[in-house]
Design a protein around this motif. Sequence first.
Motif, PDB file in Angstrom:
ATOM      1  N   HIS A   1       0.809  -1.213   0.000  1.00 44.45           N
ATOM      2  CA  HIS A   1       0.000   0.000   0.000  1.00 44.45           C
ATOM      3  C   HIS A   1       0.850   1.274   0.000  1.00 44.45           C
ATOM      4  CE1 HIS A   1      -3.065  -2.935   0.912  1.00 44.45           C
ATOM      5  NE2 HIS A   1      -3.962  -2.040   0.540  1.00 44.45           N
TER       6      HIS A   1
ATOM      7  N   ASN B   1       1.005   3.702  -3.109  1.00 46.64           N
ATOM      8  CA  ASN B   1       0.042   4.771  -3.374  1.00 46.64           C
ATOM      9  C   ASN B   1       0.686   6.150  -3.306  1.00 46.64           C
ATOM     10  OD1 ASN B   1      -2.142   3.097  -3.854  1.00 46.64           O
ATOM     11  ND2 ASN B   1      -2.607   2.937  -1.682  1.00 46.64           N
TER      12      ASN B   1
ATOM     13  N   GLN C   1      -0.420  10.783  -3.761  1.00 44.91           N
ATOM     14  CA  GLN C   1      -1.045  10.855  -2.436  1.00 44.91           C
ATOM     15  C   GLN C   1      -0.065  11.497  -1.456  1.00 44.91           C
ATOM     16  OE1 GLN C   1      -3.623   7.552  -1.001  1.00 44.91           O
ATOM     17  NE2 GLN C   1      -1.988   7.239   0.469  1.00 44.91           N
TER      18      GLN C   1
ATOM     19  N   ASP D   1      -1.281  10.950   4.288  1.00 42.87           N
ATOM     20  CA  ASP D   1      -2.309   9.986   3.896  1.00 42.87           C
ATOM     21  C   ASP D   1      -1.706   8.612   3.631  1.00 42.87           C
ATOM     22  OD1 ASP D   1      -4.345  11.817   4.158  1.00 42.87           O
ATOM     23  OD2 ASP D   1      -4.459  12.288   2.014  1.00 42.87           O
ATOM     24  N   THR D   2      -0.529   8.579   3.032  1.00 40.04           N
ATOM     25  CA  THR D   2       0.143   7.310   2.763  1.00 40.04           C
ATOM     26  C   THR D   2       0.540   6.628   4.064  1.00 40.04           C
ATOM     27  OG1 THR D   2       0.956   8.127   0.637  1.00 40.04           O
ATOM     28  CG2 THR D   2       2.072   6.213   1.562  1.00 40.04           C
TER      29      THR D   2
ATOM     30  N   GLN E   1      -2.486   5.166   5.605  1.00 39.82           N
ATOM     31  CA  GLN E   1      -2.906   3.994   4.850  1.00 39.82           C
ATOM     32  C   GLN E   1      -1.999   2.788   5.131  1.00 39.82           C
ATOM     33  OE1 GLN E   1      -3.109   4.418   0.586  1.00 39.82           O
ATOM     34  NE2 GLN E   1      -4.660   2.817   0.456  1.00 39.82           N
TER      35      GLN E   1
ATOM     36  N   TYR F   1      -2.976   1.506   8.557  1.00 38.46           N
ATOM     37  CA  TYR F   1      -4.298   0.917   8.375  1.00 38.46           C
ATOM     38  C   TYR F   1      -4.176  -0.457   7.713  1.00 38.46           C
ATOM     39  CZ  TYR F   1      -9.353   1.560   7.638  1.00 38.46           C
ATOM     40  OH  TYR F   1     -10.713   1.473   7.685  1.00 38.46           O
TER      41      TYR F   1
ATOM     42  N   ASN G   1     -13.112  -2.051   0.893  1.00 34.36           N
ATOM     43  CA  ASN G   1     -12.702  -1.105  -0.149  1.00 34.36           C
ATOM     44  C   ASN G   1     -13.904  -0.430  -0.796  1.00 34.36           C
ATOM     45  OD1 ASN G   1     -10.069  -1.707   0.373  1.00 34.36           O
ATOM     46  ND2 ASN G   1      -9.732  -2.883  -1.491  1.00 34.36           N
TER      47      ASN G   1
ATOM     48  N   GLN H   1     -15.172   2.230   1.613  1.00 29.94           N
ATOM     49  CA  GLN H   1     -14.250   3.372   1.608  1.00 29.94           C
ATOM     50  C   GLN H   1     -14.401   4.192   0.331  1.00 29.94           C
ATOM     51  OE1 GLN H   1     -12.453   4.688   3.821  1.00 29.94           O
ATOM     52  NE2 GLN H   1     -11.771   3.146   5.253  1.00 29.94           N
TER      53      GLN H   1
ATOM     54  N   SER I   1     -12.218  10.409   5.428  1.00 32.49           N
ATOM     55  CA  SER I   1     -10.775  10.600   5.451  1.00 32.49           C
ATOM     56  C   SER I   1     -10.321  11.411   6.666  1.00 32.49           C
ATOM     57  CB  SER I   1     -10.308  11.286   4.158  1.00 32.49           C
ATOM     58  OG  SER I   1     -10.915  12.555   4.047  1.00 32.49           O
TER      59      SER I   1
ATOM     60  N   ASN J   1     -10.343   7.646  11.049  1.00 32.56           N
ATOM     61  CA  ASN J   1      -9.273   6.675  10.807  1.00 32.56           C
ATOM     62  C   ASN J   1      -8.731   6.100  12.111  1.00 32.56           C
ATOM     63  OD1 ASN J   1      -9.212   6.674   7.969  1.00 32.56           O
ATOM     64  ND2 ASN J   1      -8.104   8.600   7.966  1.00 32.56           N
TER      65      ASN J   1
END
Length: 123
Positions: free
Chosen positions: A35, A38, A43, A47-48, A51, A54, A83, A86, A93, A98
């Motif tokens: 992941h 991304n 991104q 956020d990465t 993720q 997560y 997914n 989401q 977000s 989160n």
Amino acid sequence: MWRRRFTCGLILNILLKKGAVTAVATSSVLFAITHAANALSGQSAADTAIQIVYALLIGLSLALLMVKHRNIIPLILFHFLHNLIQFTSHDVSSLGYNLLIMGLLLAQCIWIVVSMRKSAQTA
């Protein structure tokens, strides 16, 4: 042989020869690393990072469930539905949302480990 690999998951099945802890930890980390790509799509770093954490928790939860139940179909369905939710949800977000989901995933992982230990003690 094909059926065994399908019901146990390819990577996890290979890693289980090294032990359940190694298999769960390694497959979860590999799931999280995939992941990280991304970030290449533009991104943000924050956020990465969210993720990746997560994905690590989801990978841990799914790997534990796989070791416990030896059936990949519910895990595939969970990942697909997760997914889809989401993708179709609005305003999911936020950091608070989160953190809540990550906390729930962590609690689920702890619950699975405790239930696996109880099952092993009674067996």
